[in-house]
Design an enzyme around this catalytic site. Structure first.
Site, PDB file in Angstrom:
ATOM      1  CD  GLU A  91      -3.102  -0.294   0.117  1.00 18.31           C
ATOM      2  OE1 GLU A  91      -3.304   0.101  -1.058  1.00 18.31           O
ATOM      3  OE2 GLU A  91      -3.557  -1.356   0.560  1.00 18.31           O
ATOM      4  CB  THR A 150       4.503   0.525  -2.562  1.00 17.15           C
ATOM      5  OG1 THR A 150       3.460  -0.409  -2.889  1.00 17.15           O
ATOM      6  CG2 THR A 150       4.842   0.399  -1.090  1.00 17.15           C
ATOM      7  CG  ASP A 151       0.163   2.572  -6.438  1.00 17.68           C
ATOM      8  OD1 ASP A 151       0.411   3.336  -5.477  1.00 17.68           O
ATOM      9  OD2 ASP A 151      -0.946   2.526  -7.006  1.00 17.68           O
ATOM     10  CB  SER A 183     -24.929   5.953 -13.372  1.00 16.99           C
ATOM     11  OG  SER A 183     -24.736   5.078 -12.282  1.00 16.99           O
ATOM     12  N   GLY A 217     -15.598   4.725  -2.884  1.00 16.55           N
ATOM     13  CA  GLY A 217     -15.012   5.188  -1.637  1.00 16.55           C
ATOM     14  C   GLY A 217     -14.695   4.109  -0.637  1.00 16.55           C
ATOM     15  CG  LEU A 257     -13.373  -2.601  -1.947  1.00 16.27           C
ATOM     16  CD1 LEU A 257     -14.684  -3.363  -1.800  1.00 16.27           C
ATOM     17  CD2 LEU A 257     -12.210  -3.441  -1.409  1.00 16.27           C
ATOM     18  CB  SER A 303     -15.462   2.057  -7.256  1.00 16.28           C
ATOM     19  OG  SER A 303     -15.056   3.331  -6.757  1.00 16.28           O
ATOM     20  CD  GLU A 333      -8.499   7.114 -10.561  1.00 22.23           C
ATOM     21  OE1 GLU A 333      -8.689   7.245  -9.341  1.00 22.23           O
ATOM     22  OE2 GLU A 333      -9.013   6.209 -11.228  1.00 22.23           O
ATOM     23  CG  ASP A 387      -6.368   0.733  -7.915  1.00 23.96           C
ATOM     24  OD1 ASP A 387      -5.767  -0.122  -7.233  1.00 23.96           O
ATOM     25  OD2 ASP A 387      -6.849   1.770  -7.444  1.00 23.96           O
TER      26      ASP A 387
END
Length: 347
Positions: free
Chosen positions: A13, A15-16, A47, A102, A105, A107, A140, A152
């Site tokens: 976590e 670290t990416d 949506s 949020g 995970l 999204s 993103e 991700d």
């Protein structure tokens, strides 16, 4: 129509973005997108979660980066494709999914990858999986404005069922690591604390500044560096633990990761701490926050014979302090982009 999964980051976590190592796996929660050219100079976005709302964004505004709100994740993919020379015009895009926003995970990555893939199909772009991940990542970073690493998007595209995905974020080198804890007597529980976070609100970028921009002698730079270096070692050790089926060692590494995220990066919160403590106190062999922190979810490795008792203990613990009952899911490692999967169920 294409679909892409969310993910649980098992370990690795913060670290990416530092070019480090991560070990996520895809889950059965997915986002689906459909796209159809409309012959106009506008992108219309619908949506399932907001059925009465249609967001219309003119291509000129998309090209200029004038997009905002949740639809920026969709329009951002269109923007990146057009900037890269792909002939993507006015489109009607519909999305639906069950990856909770949020919750830590991924999204947004599931949404971006599904949209990029379906636009590739709709406009015959013939994007490769790596190109889909790259377009989603750029959307993103460059349009939504979240300076995340590529973890991700890569796992959403490349994941294999029954495996975690070891990613070297400096080189994008991938290795599929067998990950089937249930066969060894364990369930993976994801505890959604329902505390919501937005990576675009600045706290995530601030942790990056601790690593990259803070004075080398500053306390925050030393702590950030200590975390990244030690977390990379934990990812290596966790990979070896999986290869040798040393689940107790894996559990210890999850706890150590959580402690570093809490103590070195200050990205935990009371609800995450309560979830981790309750899991460990009731039989989990390892638990840690998953995702960037500041809220969201905890992942726990629990003997499957104790899973029901652990779920009940979590509800009791949160109720005693006046918090809403967390949503607990038992998850398994699923497949990446476009593969149908039902390997996650609410508990």
């Amino acid at each position: 129509m294409r679909s892409a999964p969310g993910r649980v980051n098992l370990i690795g976590e913060h670290t990416d973005y530092a070019g480090g190592l991560v070990l996520p796996f895809a889950i059965g929660l997915r986002t689906t997108a459909t796209a159809e050219a409309n012959g106009r100079d506008v992108v219309r976005i619908r949506s399932r979660e907001q059925p009465d709302e249609v967001v219309e964004v003119h291509l000129a505004d998309i090209d200029d980066g004038r997009v905002e709100g949740w639809s920026a994740y969709v329009a951002g993919v269109v923007a990146v494709l057009r900037r890269r020379g792909h002939d993507v015009g006015g489109t009607d895009i519909s999305v639906a999914g069950d990856v909770p926003p949020g919750a830590g995970l991924a999204s947004s990555a599931a949404l971006e990858c599904a949209v990029a893939a379906t636009l590739s199909d709709a406009f015959a772009l013939e994007l490769t999986d790596d190109e889909i991940a790259a377009v989603a990542h750029a959307a993103e970073n460059d349009v939504v404005g979240v300076p995340c690493g590529v973890m991700d998007q890569l796992v959403s595209v490349h994941a294999l069922a029954g495996h975690a995905l070891l990613i070297d974020c400096a080189t994008s080198q991938l290795e599929h690591i067998p990950f089937e804890p249930h066969a060894q007597g364990f369930d993976v529980l994801v505890v959604d604390t329902l505390v919501r976070h937005s990576l675009a609100d600045g706290a995530y970028a601030e942790r990056q500044r601790w690593f990259f921009e803070a004075d080398d002698d500053s306390d925050v730079h030393r702590r950030a560096t200590r975390h990244v270096q030690s977390e990379n070692e934990r990812v290596r050790a966790a990979t070896e633990a999986l290869r040798s089926a040393d689940w107790q060692r894996l559990g210890q590494l999850l706890v150590a990761s959580h402690e570093s995220l809490r103590d070195n990066l200050d990205v935990s919160c009371p609800e995450l701490e309560l979830a981790v403590e309750t899991l460990l106190r009731n039989g989990a062999i390892g638990a840690r926050l998953t995702g960037a922190g500041f809220g969201g979810s905890v992942v726990g490795l629990v003997p499957y014979t104790q899973a029901d008792a652990v779920v009940a203990a979590l509800g009791d613990a949160f109720g005693r302090v006046g918090l809403a009952r967390p949503v607990v899911r038992q998850v398994t490692s699923g497949a990446g982009l476009g593969a149908e999967s039902t390997d996650s169920r609410p508990t």
